[in-house]
Design an enzyme around this catalytic site. Structure first.
Site, PDB file in Angstrom:
ATOM      1  N   ASP A 198       0.834  -1.202   0.000  1.00  0.00           N
ATOM      2  CA  ASP A 198       0.000   0.000   0.000  1.00  0.00           C
ATOM      3  C   ASP A 198       0.872   1.255   0.000  1.00  0.00           C
ATOM      4  O   ASP A 198       1.987   1.235   0.540  1.00  0.00           O
ATOM      5  CB  ASP A 198      -0.903  -0.030   1.241  1.00  0.00           C
ATOM      6  CG  ASP A 198      -2.089   0.908   1.115  1.00  0.00           C
ATOM      7  OD1 ASP A 198      -2.283   1.492   0.026  1.00  0.00           O
ATOM      8  OD2 ASP A 198      -2.818   1.065   2.106  1.00  0.00           O
ATOM      9  N   GLY A 199       0.338   2.306  -0.587  1.00  0.00           N
ATOM     10  CA  GLY A 199       1.013   3.601  -0.517  1.00  0.00           C
ATOM     11  C   GLY A 199       1.722   4.026  -1.789  1.00  0.00           C
ATOM     12  O   GLY A 199       2.445   5.025  -1.785  1.00  0.00           O
ATOM     13  N   ASN A 200       1.495   3.318  -2.878  1.00  0.00           N
ATOM     14  CA  ASN A 200       2.130   3.712  -4.150  1.00  0.00           C
ATOM     15  C   ASN A 200       1.681   5.106  -4.580  1.00  0.00           C
ATOM     16  O   ASN A 200       2.492   5.910  -5.053  1.00  0.00           O
ATOM     17  CB  ASN A 200       1.766   2.729  -5.271  1.00  0.00           C
ATOM     18  CG  ASN A 200       2.357   1.354  -5.060  1.00  0.00           C
ATOM     19  OD1 ASN A 200       3.210   1.185  -4.202  1.00  0.00           O
ATOM     20  ND2 ASN A 200       1.914   0.394  -5.841  1.00  0.00           N
ATOM     21  N   GLY A 201       0.377   5.361  -4.424  1.00  0.00           N
ATOM     22  CA  GLY A 201      -0.186   6.654  -4.847  1.00  0.00           C
ATOM     23  C   GLY A 201       0.397   7.806  -4.045  1.00  0.00           C
ATOM     24  O   GLY A 201       0.816   8.830  -4.594  1.00  0.00           O
ATOM     25  N   ARG A 247       0.111   8.880 -10.002  1.00  0.00           N
ATOM     26  CA  ARG A 247       0.005   7.638  -9.225  1.00  0.00           C
ATOM     27  C   ARG A 247       0.676   6.444  -9.910  1.00  0.00           C
ATOM     28  O   ARG A 247       1.263   5.583  -9.260  1.00  0.00           O
ATOM     29  CB  ARG A 247      -1.471   7.297  -8.980  1.00  0.00           C
ATOM     30  CG  ARG A 247      -2.236   8.350  -8.191  1.00  0.00           C
ATOM     31  CD  ARG A 247      -3.713   7.978  -8.097  1.00  0.00           C
ATOM     32  NE  ARG A 247      -3.863   6.652  -7.528  1.00  0.00           N
ATOM     33  CZ  ARG A 247      -3.800   6.386  -6.226  1.00  0.00           C
ATOM     34  NH1 ARG A 247      -3.615   7.360  -5.374  1.00  0.00           N
ATOM     35  NH2 ARG A 247      -3.919   5.158  -5.792  1.00  0.00           N
ATOM     36  N   ASN A 256     -10.537  -2.543  -6.246  1.00  0.00           N
ATOM     37  CA  ASN A 256      -9.669  -1.664  -7.045  1.00  0.00           C
ATOM     38  C   ASN A 256     -10.235  -1.315  -8.418  1.00  0.00           C
ATOM     39  O   ASN A 256      -9.810  -0.346  -9.046  1.00  0.00           O
ATOM     40  CB  ASN A 256      -8.264  -2.254  -7.204  1.00  0.00           C
ATOM     41  CG  ASN A 256      -7.415  -2.166  -5.954  1.00  0.00           C
ATOM     42  OD1 ASN A 256      -6.519  -2.972  -5.730  1.00  0.00           O
ATOM     43  ND2 ASN A 256      -7.700  -1.183  -5.099  1.00  0.00           N
ATOM     44  N   SER A 284      -8.624  -4.896   4.762  1.00  0.00           N
ATOM     45  CA  SER A 284      -9.118  -4.664   3.403  1.00  0.00           C
ATOM     46  C   SER A 284      -9.484  -5.943   2.642  1.00  0.00           C
ATOM     47  O   SER A 284      -9.098  -6.124   1.486  1.00  0.00           O
ATOM     48  CB  SER A 284      -8.101  -3.855   2.582  1.00  0.00           C
ATOM     49  OG  SER A 284      -7.862  -2.622   3.193  1.00  0.00           O
ATOM     50  N   GLU A 343       0.445 -13.092  12.804  1.00  0.00           N
ATOM     51  CA  GLU A 343       0.978 -11.883  13.422  1.00  0.00           C
ATOM     52  C   GLU A 343       0.882 -10.767  12.393  1.00  0.00           C
ATOM     53  O   GLU A 343       1.186 -10.975  11.216  1.00  0.00           O
ATOM     54  CB  GLU A 343       2.458 -12.080  13.796  1.00  0.00           C
ATOM     55  CG  GLU A 343       2.700 -13.134  14.849  1.00  0.00           C
ATOM     56  CD  GLU A 343       2.187 -12.726  16.226  1.00  0.00           C
ATOM     57  OE1 GLU A 343       2.072 -11.504  16.485  1.00  0.00           O
ATOM     58  OE2 GLU A 343       1.890 -13.625  17.028  1.00  0.00           O
TER      59      GLU A 343
HETATM   60  C1  FPP Z   1      -1.511   0.116  -3.454  1.00  0.00           C
HETATM   61  O1  FPP Z   1      -1.105   1.468  -3.452  1.00  0.00           O
HETATM   62  C2  FPP Z   1      -0.990  -0.639  -4.575  1.00  0.00           C
HETATM   63  C3  FPP Z   1      -1.742  -1.297  -5.538  1.00  0.00           C
HETATM   64  C4  FPP Z   1      -3.211  -1.271  -5.530  1.00  0.00           C
HETATM   65  C5  FPP Z   1      -1.112  -2.012  -6.646  1.00  0.00           C
HETATM   66  C6  FPP Z   1       0.119  -2.802  -6.355  1.00  0.00           C
HETATM   67  C7  FPP Z   1       0.795  -3.136  -7.634  1.00  0.00           C
HETATM   68  C8  FPP Z   1       2.129  -3.118  -7.876  1.00  0.00           C
HETATM   69  C9  FPP Z   1       3.144  -2.808  -6.863  1.00  0.00           C
HETATM   70  C10 FPP Z   1       2.656  -3.376  -9.244  1.00  0.00           C
HETATM   71  C11 FPP Z   1       2.441  -4.691  -9.873  1.00  0.00           C
HETATM   72  C12 FPP Z   1       2.755  -5.861  -9.067  1.00  0.00           C
HETATM   73  C13 FPP Z   1       3.300  -7.030  -9.457  1.00  0.00           C
HETATM   74  C14 FPP Z   1       3.082  -8.200  -8.567  1.00  0.00           C
HETATM   75  C15 FPP Z   1       4.092  -7.261 -10.670  1.00  0.00           C
HETATM   76  P1  FPP Z   1      -2.216   2.575  -3.584  1.00  0.00           P
HETATM   77  O2  FPP Z   1      -2.398   2.902  -5.015  1.00  0.00           O
HETATM   78  O3  FPP Z   1      -3.452   2.144  -2.872  1.00  0.00           O
HETATM   79  O4  FPP Z   1      -1.551   3.771  -2.826  1.00  0.00           O
HETATM   80  P2  FPP Z   1      -2.299   4.958  -2.014  1.00  0.00           P
HETATM   81  O5  FPP Z   1      -3.027   4.294  -0.888  1.00  0.00           O
HETATM   82  O6  FPP Z   1      -1.161   5.812  -1.559  1.00  0.00           O
HETATM   83  O7  FPP Z   1      -3.202   5.642  -2.972  1.00  0.00           O
END
Ligand code: FPP
Length: 247
Positions: free
Chosen positions: A21-24, A34, A69, A197, A208
């Site tokens: 989590d937290g990519n965005g 994002r 999603n 979630s 854990e």
């Molecule tokens: C959550 O961050 C991340 C996701 C919903 C997608 C995860 C996908 C990847 C890391 C790339 C592809 C993976 C593989 C296995 C090849 P968010 O978008 O919810 O972040 P935020 O909460 O900050 O908006």
């Protein structure tokens, strides 16, 4: 001493599950879109897969895309699906070299055709690898999975294939998409959120939980080692008293 050398490899979790989590928010922090965050998240996927395999972890499950999603803007959903195809295409050779088997859980039939195909190709190619299993949860939700298992068992009861009174935990576990995979001992969630979630609701009953404020693109090998060390410093009692565990 670095964190890795402090890990007791005799007491490793066999199965680690991660809510990435937290990519965005990471992207926003860097003044980018994002999708830039998701692209950088792939490097963390690589590092954690490598680190887990090197240590001897047997299963690593990553929550890559939840049923919920799909509600994200179409542009982001498309970018994520493209990123999956690209990454799978690029990384299958790495999985082969490292003897890692790929598996996927979730309602895969609803994924775009090209994503579905890339996934099935990767699963087929790596199916005999034995060092570690990397499980991608895609279009996955824990409630969906439990309902599917319940429906299947109800159908089998109705057709006379099984007696409903015989349904026990083992039979129910075997009706889930994770059949044959041991329950995760450790669940990690990044980005400071402390929710489940809809992830592995049945399988995480005794796990854990480890939460870290780090955003997923910042979660690298050292972060995984820290999470494992934290897990190893806890006592797992499964409802027993401390004295029962020690003796
Ligand atoms: C959550 O961050 C991340 C996701 C919903 C997608 C995860 C996908 C990847 C890391 C790339 C592809 C993976 C593989 C296995 C090849 P968010 O978008 O919810 O972040 P935020 O909460 O900050 O908006």
């Amino acid at each position: 001493m670095d964190s890795k050398s402090l890990i007791n490899t005799e007491r490793l979790p066999k199965h680690i599950a991660i809510i990435m989590d937290g990519n965005g928010r990471w992207a926003k922090q860097h003044g980018k879109h994002r999708v830039f965050g998701h692209r950088n998240g792939v490097q963390s996927v690589r590092e954690c897969t490598e680190a887990a395999a090197e240590l001897g972890v047997e299963y690593l499950t990553l929550y890559a895309f939840s049923t919920e999603n799909w509600n994200r803007p179409a542009l982001e959903v498309n970018a994520l699906m493209t990123l999956l195809v690209e990454t799978l295409g690029k990384e299958v050779d790495t999985l082969m070299k490292n003897n890692i088997r790929l598996k996927a859980i979730g309602d895969l039939s609803k994924l775009p055709k090209r994503t579905h195909k890339a996934l099935l190709d990767g699963i087929e190619k790596t199916k005999d690898n034995q060092r570690m299993t990397l499980v991608l949860a895609l279009n996955y939700s824990g409630k969906w999975e439990i309902l599917e298992a319940a429906k299947q068992l109800a159908k089998d009861s109705k057709s006379g294939k099984l007696n409903p009174d015989d349904i026990d935990e083992e039979m129910f576990s075997n009706a889930l998409t994770t059949a044959g995979i041991p329950d995760p001992e450790l669940l990690i969630r990044t980005s400071g959120e402390t929710r489940l979630s809809n992830f592995l609701l049945w399988q995480l009953a005794y796990s854990e939980f480890y939460f870290t404020a780090e955003f997923w693109p910042d979660f690298k090998k050292e972060s995984l080692y820290k999470a494992i060390l934290d897990y190893q410093n806890r006592e797992r009692r499964f409802g027993k008293t401390s004295e029962q565990i020690i003796n």
